[in-house]
Design a protein around this motif. Sequence first.
Motif, PDB file in Angstrom:
ATOM      1  N   THR A  28       0.875  -1.165   0.000  1.00 26.38           N
ATOM      2  CA  THR A  28       0.000   0.000   0.000  1.00 26.38           C
ATOM      3  C   THR A  28       0.915   1.217   0.000  1.00 26.38           C
ATOM      4  O   THR A  28       1.825   1.301   0.819  1.00 26.38           O
ATOM      5  CB  THR A  28      -0.901   0.046   1.248  1.00 26.38           C
ATOM      6  OG1 THR A  28      -1.725  -1.119   1.275  1.00 26.38           O
ATOM      7  CG2 THR A  28      -1.789   1.284   1.244  1.00 26.38           C
ATOM      8  N   TYR A  29       0.697   2.114  -0.939  1.00 16.06           N
ATOM      9  CA  TYR A  29       1.515   3.321  -1.000  1.00 16.06           C
ATOM     10  C   TYR A  29       0.775   4.415  -1.763  1.00 16.06           C
ATOM     11  O   TYR A  29      -0.262   4.161  -2.373  1.00 16.06           O
ATOM     12  CB  TYR A  29       2.893   3.043  -1.619  1.00 16.06           C
ATOM     13  CG  TYR A  29       2.860   2.579  -3.062  1.00 16.06           C
ATOM     14  CD1 TYR A  29       2.990   3.488  -4.109  1.00 16.06           C
ATOM     15  CD2 TYR A  29       2.721   1.232  -3.377  1.00 16.06           C
ATOM     16  CE1 TYR A  29       2.963   3.059  -5.427  1.00 16.06           C
ATOM     17  CE2 TYR A  29       2.698   0.800  -4.681  1.00 16.06           C
ATOM     18  CZ  TYR A  29       2.833   1.716  -5.707  1.00 16.06           C
ATOM     19  OH  TYR A  29       2.798   1.282  -7.005  1.00 16.06           O
ATOM     20  N   ILE A  30       1.314   5.615  -1.718  1.00 13.23           N
ATOM     21  CA  ILE A  30       0.730   6.774  -2.409  1.00 13.23           C
ATOM     22  C   ILE A  30       1.607   7.099  -3.608  1.00 13.23           C
ATOM     23  O   ILE A  30       2.827   7.164  -3.498  1.00 13.23           O
ATOM     24  CB  ILE A  30       0.672   8.014  -1.479  1.00 13.23           C
ATOM     25  CG1 ILE A  30      -0.045   7.696  -0.171  1.00 13.23           C
ATOM     26  CG2 ILE A  30       0.047   9.201  -2.207  1.00 13.23           C
ATOM     27  CD1 ILE A  30      -1.495   7.310  -0.312  1.00 13.23           C
ATOM     28  N   GLU A  41      -4.022   6.443  -3.738  1.00 15.46           N
ATOM     29  CA  GLU A  41      -3.621   5.345  -2.861  1.00 15.46           C
ATOM     30  C   GLU A  41      -3.665   4.049  -3.669  1.00 15.46           C
ATOM     31  O   GLU A  41      -4.712   3.642  -4.153  1.00 15.46           O
ATOM     32  CB  GLU A  41      -4.550   5.229  -1.662  1.00 15.46           C
ATOM     33  CG  GLU A  41      -4.121   4.120  -0.721  1.00 15.46           C
ATOM     34  CD  GLU A  41      -5.044   3.976   0.466  1.00 15.46           C
ATOM     35  OE1 GLU A  41      -4.569   4.091   1.595  1.00 15.46           O
ATOM     36  OE2 GLU A  41      -6.267   3.756   0.234  1.00 15.46           O
ATOM     37  N   LYS A  43      -3.094   0.004  -3.750  1.00 16.36           N
ATOM     38  CA  LYS A  43      -3.027  -1.217  -2.939  1.00 16.36           C
ATOM     39  C   LYS A  43      -3.037  -2.396  -3.892  1.00 16.36           C
ATOM     40  O   LYS A  43      -3.808  -2.404  -4.855  1.00 16.36           O
ATOM     41  CB  LYS A  43      -4.246  -1.358  -2.021  1.00 16.36           C
ATOM     42  CG  LYS A  43      -4.336  -0.364  -0.909  1.00 16.36           C
ATOM     43  CD  LYS A  43      -5.553  -0.670  -0.055  1.00 16.36           C
ATOM     44  CE  LYS A  43      -5.710   0.368   1.027  1.00 16.36           C
ATOM     45  NZ  LYS A  43      -6.879   0.097   1.885  1.00 16.36           N
ATOM     46  N   GLN A  57      -7.337   4.390  -5.459  1.00 14.39           N
ATOM     47  CA  GLN A  57      -8.411   5.244  -4.947  1.00 14.39           C
ATOM     48  C   GLN A  57      -7.922   6.655  -4.700  1.00 14.39           C
ATOM     49  O   GLN A  57      -6.759   6.870  -4.330  1.00 14.39           O
ATOM     50  CB  GLN A  57      -8.955   4.664  -3.655  1.00 14.39           C
ATOM     51  CG  GLN A  57      -9.587   3.313  -3.824  1.00 14.39           C
ATOM     52  CD  GLN A  57     -10.184   2.785  -2.543  1.00 14.39           C
ATOM     53  OE1 GLN A  57     -10.151   3.428  -1.498  1.00 14.39           O
ATOM     54  NE2 GLN A  57     -10.758   1.610  -2.605  1.00 14.39           N
ATOM     55  N   ILE A  59      -7.594  10.147  -2.664  1.00 16.43           N
ATOM     56  CA  ILE A  59      -7.355  10.440  -1.249  1.00 16.43           C
ATOM     57  C   ILE A  59      -8.109  11.713  -0.926  1.00 16.43           C
ATOM     58  O   ILE A  59      -7.844  12.759  -1.521  1.00 16.43           O
ATOM     59  CB  ILE A  59      -5.855  10.601  -0.986  1.00 16.43           C
ATOM     60  CG1 ILE A  59      -5.150   9.286  -1.276  1.00 16.43           C
ATOM     61  CG2 ILE A  59      -5.605  11.056   0.452  1.00 16.43           C
ATOM     62  CD1 ILE A  59      -3.664   9.368  -1.188  1.00 16.43           C
TER      63      ILE A  59
END
Length: 61
Positions: A28-30, A41, A43, A57, A59
């Motif tokens: 999971t990271y941005i 985001e 995942k 998704q 943010i």
Amino acid sequence: MLEEHFFTCPYCFSNISVLLDPSIAAQTYIEDCEICCKPIEIKFFIENGELSFFSAQSIEQ
């Protein structure tokens, strides 16, 4: 070896891609959209060397 995965930006709806590392089972990271620069985001899950789940998704700001 990294794998390219295409998805639709949840903000500008452009088709963009990310490089996924299948040697890591869950991440999971941005990451910023390469078109509109807004944060997404990311995942994903890898099972048996295959992508089993992917989510991109917006943010809420």
